[in-house]
Design an enzyme around this catalytic site. Structure first.
Site, PDB file in Angstrom:
ATOM      1  N   TYR A 143     -51.374  16.122 -53.425  1.00 51.58           N
ATOM      2  CA  TYR A 143     -51.087  17.086 -52.359  1.00 51.58           C
ATOM      3  C   TYR A 143     -50.107  16.534 -51.324  1.00 51.58           C
ATOM      4  O   TYR A 143     -49.490  17.285 -50.591  1.00 51.58           O
ATOM      5  CB  TYR A 143     -52.381  17.510 -51.651  1.00 51.58           C
ATOM      6  CG  TYR A 143     -53.335  18.321 -52.528  1.00 51.58           C
ATOM      7  CD1 TYR A 143     -53.034  18.592 -53.853  1.00 51.58           C
ATOM      8  CD2 TYR A 143     -54.521  18.813 -52.021  1.00 51.58           C
ATOM      9  CE1 TYR A 143     -53.889  19.310 -54.656  1.00 51.58           C
ATOM     10  CE2 TYR A 143     -55.392  19.544 -52.816  1.00 51.58           C
ATOM     11  CZ  TYR A 143     -55.066  19.789 -54.138  1.00 51.58           C
ATOM     12  OH  TYR A 143     -55.919  20.506 -54.933  1.00 51.58           O
ATOM     13  N   LYS A 194     -59.110  10.578 -64.518  1.00 50.34           N
ATOM     14  CA  LYS A 194     -58.511  11.000 -65.788  1.00 50.34           C
ATOM     15  C   LYS A 194     -57.755   9.796 -66.337  1.00 50.34           C
ATOM     16  O   LYS A 194     -56.542   9.841 -66.582  1.00 50.34           O
ATOM     17  CB  LYS A 194     -57.598  12.215 -65.516  1.00 50.34           C
ATOM     18  CG  LYS A 194     -57.078  12.907 -66.748  1.00 50.34           C
ATOM     19  CD  LYS A 194     -58.121  13.690 -67.511  1.00 50.34           C
ATOM     20  CE  LYS A 194     -57.508  14.333 -68.747  1.00 50.34           C
ATOM     21  NZ  LYS A 194     -58.503  14.755 -69.732  1.00 50.34           N
ATOM     22  N   ASP A 227     -62.476  16.334 -66.899  1.00 49.83           N
ATOM     23  CA  ASP A 227     -62.804  17.510 -67.719  1.00 49.83           C
ATOM     24  C   ASP A 227     -64.277  17.479 -68.130  1.00 49.83           C
ATOM     25  O   ASP A 227     -64.978  18.495 -68.083  1.00 49.83           O
ATOM     26  CB  ASP A 227     -61.880  17.610 -68.950  1.00 49.83           C
ATOM     27  CG  ASP A 227     -61.568  16.263 -69.592  1.00 49.83           C
ATOM     28  OD1 ASP A 227     -61.965  15.222 -69.031  1.00 49.83           O
ATOM     29  OD2 ASP A 227     -60.933  16.243 -70.656  1.00 49.83           O
ATOM     30  N   ASP A 251     -61.044  18.684 -54.786  1.00 48.39           N
ATOM     31  CA  ASP A 251     -60.850  20.057 -54.315  1.00 48.39           C
ATOM     32  C   ASP A 251     -61.520  21.018 -55.303  1.00 48.39           C
ATOM     33  O   ASP A 251     -62.279  21.914 -54.931  1.00 48.39           O
ATOM     34  CB  ASP A 251     -59.336  20.321 -54.228  1.00 48.39           C
ATOM     35  CG  ASP A 251     -58.996  21.620 -53.530  1.00 48.39           C
ATOM     36  OD1 ASP A 251     -59.926  22.306 -53.067  1.00 48.39           O
ATOM     37  OD2 ASP A 251     -57.801  21.952 -53.452  1.00 48.39           O
ATOM     38  N   ASP A 255     -65.661  22.741 -55.135  1.00 45.87           N
ATOM     39  CA  ASP A 255     -65.874  24.200 -55.153  1.00 45.87           C
ATOM     40  C   ASP A 255     -66.800  24.608 -56.295  1.00 45.87           C
ATOM     41  O   ASP A 255     -67.617  25.514 -56.153  1.00 45.87           O
ATOM     42  CB  ASP A 255     -64.542  24.949 -55.261  1.00 45.87           C
ATOM     43  CG  ASP A 255     -63.949  25.244 -53.887  1.00 45.87           C
ATOM     44  OD1 ASP A 255     -64.411  24.630 -52.904  1.00 45.87           O
ATOM     45  OD2 ASP A 255     -63.029  26.078 -53.792  1.00 45.87           O
TER      46      ASP A 255
END
Ligand code: NAD
Length: 365
Positions: A143, A194, A227, A251, A255
């Site tokens: 970001y 990852k 994942d 992020d 959620d």
């Protein structure tokens, strides 16, 4: 102890739930013999309306004078047509995070047994409810990394670039927050990355492993690819204690965690950095995980628990008042267990208003 805070209620349901949370905060502090000093300031859309920008200078100044910020939520349809960089969330929250170097986002994901119906996960998979914490790195990664741009290429095609970048020191400091959080809980840390594809994740995994080995042999550390983590959160959420991850993965996963824990109206969050307040504790920004809920604003319907629990997080992290924070957490749990619910968690039962919910928490406090 003198509790000196800046209150930034924000927009739509922000001021409504703040008005319900404040008496809870005042009561628990008065009972503990502490004094609360606060001032209230416009932020977000309210800041734009009052002073022409989402983070007015006077608001930032007041935050600098305070030991912590209790934040509502900002944004909504009224300001949606503004250019993206002037919109309430982007122009208020991001500068606040940057200014106070709030690199650690702590989000408890909590579903009490009494609220199993609120989760989209089948109750038999989570018989004891859910109790986890997501620690998200907040100021690095994709970001914020440079270069970040869109270019039109000589052949007329367009190309966009975001840069994912992490330093070892950034990973170490967020790992320290996760270790401290795990120590106060079940001492199990799940680091999500990852590392099979991303260089930043290889560094992430190596750094977390070394940091835990060197400073926290009492913590049980596991690693998981993002994942797989997205699947395990749905399959076996009760198995997670503290989940540590980088900015973008956090992020998304936080959620997902929010939705499996039922309503956004129940979930609080803390953003902490390396700035210390006048008590030598972390300066922090404390806010509900949800937004301004324009669909229910102005009707006294919003669930105030996320705001109330955010105040408890503030007492815990920025003031070290653990007994007071525990008292608020217990009062909220008791209220829910007693079947007193706002509409978002009522599921057909008679729902109470936002202010009635607040009064019920206060009574149990
Ligand atoms: P939202 O979180 O405001 O609402 C999503 C759904 O959850 C709605 O149905 C809403 O009614 C419900 N909800 C949220 N909080 C609730 C509560 N306390 N009690 C009961 N129900 C609750 O998300 P959105 O609708 O996508 O966003 C609305 C505005 O909020 C947008 O302008 C967005 O930019 C802003 N926003 C702000 C923040 C923040 O200030 N940190 C975070 C997210 C969204």
């Amino acid at each position: 102890m003198q509790i000196n805070i800046a209150i930034l209620p924000g927009d739509y349901i922000g001021p409504e739930v703040m008005a319900v949370a404040l008496p809870v905060l005042e009561t628990v502090l008065r009972r503990g013999g502490h004094s609360l000093k606060y001032s209230t300031h416009a932020v977000g859309g309210a800041g734009i309306d009052a002073a022409g920008k989402a983070l007015p200078d006077a608001t930032l100044e007041a935050c600098q004078q305070a030991d912590a910020i209790l934040f509502g939520s900002v944004g909504g349809p009224k300001w949606e047509k503004l250019p993206p960089h002037e919109q309430p969330e982007r122009a208020a929250l991001l500068p606040l995070r940057k200014h106070f170097r709030l690199f650690a986002n702590i989000r408890p994901g909590f579903l009490p047994k009494a609220l199993l119906d609120a989760s989209p996960i089948r109750s038999e998979r989570i018989p004891e409810g859910i109790d986890m914490v997501c620690i998200r790195e907040l100021t690095g990664g994709l970001y914020f990394g440079q270069p970040k741009r869109t270019t039109v290429l000589p052949d007329g095609d367009s190309e966009a670039v975001d840069t994912m970048i992490y330093r070892k020191s950034e990973i170490e400091r967020i790992t320290d927050v996760a270790i401290a959080t795990a120590r106060a809980r079940r001492r199990r840390l799940l680091s999500v990355d990852k590392a099979n594809v991303l260089e930043t994740s290889v560094l992430w995994r190596k750094t977390v492993t070394e940091r835990v080995a060197a400073t926290a042999p009492d913590i049980t550390l596991a690693h998981m690819y993002v994942d797989n983590a997205a699947m395990q959160l749905v399959r076996a959420p009760a198995s997670v204690d503290v989940l540590l991850t980088e900015n973008m993965f956090g992020d998304i996963l936080s959620d997902e965690m929010a939705v499996i824990c039922g309503s956004l109206g129940m979930l609080s969050s803390a953003s902490l950095g390396d700035v210390k307040n006048s008590h030598g504790l972390p300066f922090g920004l404390y806010e509900p995980a949800g937004g301004t809920a324009p669909d229910i604003a102005g009707k006294n319907l919003a669930n105030p628990c996320a705001q109330i629990l955010s105040a408890a997080l503030m007492l815990r992290h920025s003031f070290g008042l653990h007994a007071e924070a525990d008292a608020i957490d217990v009062a909220v749990k008791k209220t829910i267990a007693d079947g007193i619910r706002t509409a978002d968690i009522a599921f057909g039962a008679i729902a109470v208003s936002s202010s009635e919910m607040g009064a019920a928490v206060l009574a149990r406090l």
